[in-house]
Design an enzyme around this catalytic site. Sequence first.
Site, PDB file in Angstrom:
ATOM      1  N   ASN A   1      53.800  21.475  36.913  1.00 15.00           N
ATOM      2  CA  ASN A   1      52.300  23.333  36.152  1.00 15.00           C
ATOM      3  C   ASN A   1      51.806  23.084  35.491  1.00 15.00           C
ATOM      4  O   ASN A   1      51.639  24.500  34.910  1.00 15.00           O
ATOM      5  CB  ASN A   1      53.112  24.155  37.192  1.00 15.00           C
ATOM      6  CG  ASN A   1      52.737  25.091  37.943  1.00 15.00           C
ATOM      7  OD1 ASN A   1      51.172  25.259  37.675  1.00 15.00           O
ATOM      8  ND2 ASN A   1      53.324  26.207  38.633  1.00 15.00           N
TER       9      ASN A   1
ATOM     10  N   GLY B   1      46.366  37.597  38.338  1.00  9.71           N
ATOM     11  CA  GLY B   1      47.934  37.413  37.602  1.00  9.71           C
ATOM     12  C   GLY B   1      48.077  37.718  35.824  1.00  9.71           C
ATOM     13  O   GLY B   1      48.656  38.129  35.717  1.00  9.71           O
TER      14      GLY B   1
ATOM     15  N   TYR C   1      54.627  26.119  47.268  1.00  6.58           N
ATOM     16  CA  TYR C   1      53.759  25.364  45.890  1.00  6.58           C
ATOM     17  C   TYR C   1      54.867  24.445  44.547  1.00  6.58           C
ATOM     18  O   TYR C   1      53.857  23.658  44.648  1.00  6.58           O
ATOM     19  CB  TYR C   1      53.083  26.413  45.351  1.00  6.58           C
ATOM     20  CG  TYR C   1      52.874  25.830  43.974  1.00  6.58           C
ATOM     21  CD1 TYR C   1      51.037  25.482  44.278  1.00  6.58           C
ATOM     22  CD2 TYR C   1      53.081  26.455  43.213  1.00  6.58           C
ATOM     23  CE1 TYR C   1      50.056  25.230  42.655  1.00  6.58           C
ATOM     24  CE2 TYR C   1      52.362  25.781  41.523  1.00  6.58           C
ATOM     25  CZ  TYR C   1      50.776  25.425  41.335  1.00  6.58           C
ATOM     26  OH  TYR C   1      50.390  24.991  40.532  1.00  6.58           O
ATOM     27  N   GLU C   2      55.624  25.394  44.954  1.00  5.92           N
ATOM     28  CA  GLU C   2      57.158  24.904  43.916  1.00  5.92           C
ATOM     29  C   GLU C   2      58.111  23.068  44.288  1.00  5.92           C
ATOM     30  O   GLU C   2      58.059  23.029  43.732  1.00  5.92           O
ATOM     31  CB  GLU C   2      58.007  25.323  43.525  1.00  5.92           C
ATOM     32  CG  GLU C   2      56.659  26.450  42.599  1.00  5.92           C
ATOM     33  CD  GLU C   2      57.784  27.145  41.508  1.00  5.92           C
ATOM     34  OE1 GLU C   2      59.290  27.415  41.787  1.00  5.92           O
ATOM     35  OE2 GLU C   2      57.399  28.303  40.963  1.00  5.92           O
TER      36      GLU C   2
ATOM     37  N   GLY D   1      41.769  33.691  39.546  1.00  5.87           N
ATOM     38  CA  GLY D   1      40.601  33.255  38.551  1.00  5.87           C
ATOM     39  C   GLY D   1      39.549  34.831  38.658  1.00  5.87           C
ATOM     40  O   GLY D   1      38.714  34.573  37.917  1.00  5.87           O
ATOM     41  N   GLN D   2      40.685  36.064  38.793  1.00  8.04           N
ATOM     42  CA  GLN D   2      39.904  37.209  38.501  1.00  8.04           C
ATOM     43  C   GLN D   2      40.600  37.817  38.620  1.00  8.04           C
ATOM     44  O   GLN D   2      40.148  38.991  38.248  1.00  8.04           O
ATOM     45  CB  GLN D   2      39.345  37.356  40.224  1.00  8.04           C
ATOM     46  CG  GLN D   2      38.760  36.330  41.654  1.00  8.04           C
ATOM     47  CD  GLN D   2      38.618  36.790  42.573  1.00  8.04           C
ATOM     48  OE1 GLN D   2      39.007  37.854  43.105  1.00  8.04           O
ATOM     49  NE2 GLN D   2      38.420  36.201  43.785  1.00  8.04           N
TER      50      GLN D   2
ATOM     51  N   TYR E   1      48.979  30.377  31.099  1.00  9.44           N
ATOM     52  CA  TYR E   1      49.838  31.500  30.084  1.00  9.44           C
ATOM     53  C   TYR E   1      49.916  29.912  28.047  1.00  9.44           C
ATOM     54  O   TYR E   1      50.003  31.354  27.898  1.00  9.44           O
ATOM     55  CB  TYR E   1      51.714  30.400  30.071  1.00  9.44           C
ATOM     56  CG  TYR E   1      52.105  30.297  31.877  1.00  9.44           C
ATOM     57  CD1 TYR E   1      51.221  32.301  31.884  1.00  9.44           C
ATOM     58  CD2 TYR E   1      52.505  29.971  32.253  1.00  9.44           C
ATOM     59  CE1 TYR E   1      51.944  32.121  33.226  1.00  9.44           C
ATOM     60  CE2 TYR E   1      53.355  30.303  33.678  1.00  9.44           C
ATOM     61  CZ  TYR E   1      52.839  31.473  34.241  1.00  9.44           C
ATOM     62  OH  TYR E   1      53.482  31.851  35.039  1.00  9.44           O
TER      63      TYR E   1
END
Length: 161
Positions: free
Chosen positions: A125, A98, A26-27, A94-95, A132
């Site tokens: 990102n 995180g 991903y990064e 989204g649940q 955050y």
Amino acid sequence: MSFVIREAKPTDIADIYKYIHALAEYEKAPEEAVLSIEDLTQSLFGENPQVYCLISAIGDEVTGIAIWHLNYSTWKGMHGIYLEDLFVDPKYRGQGHGKALLVKLAQICVERGYPRFSWWVLDWNTPAIDFYTSLGAKAMDEWTVYRISGKELSELALENR
């Protein structure tokens, strides 16, 4: 479906390893994730671990990871938590997985009297940055991160010998 946040167990190692590589992908740096399962196992579960991992899970399925370690502030004279990796499987984003991982790390900070909880995020990102900042995190824009590695690290280590 409800999920739990818990400390990682040795039986989670394959999932943790998989998510580290998914984060590297991903990064846009998959070639930089060169750790082995043995490296990871030793780091998290060896004789004197200095790295820790929280897991979000639904039953036996690992849905996300938060890998962290202690840092230290000479100005505060106290440890803090540095979040190395946070990754939630895209199908569970989204649940709240995180956020729950970050809440647990914040709770560890408060319980242990650590005044700081920090991490890095890539400038591009935007989804992570938005997430955050929605939690109250502040960018440390006045600081620039430096790193020395590879050939330059080896050369520096040979100075003044």
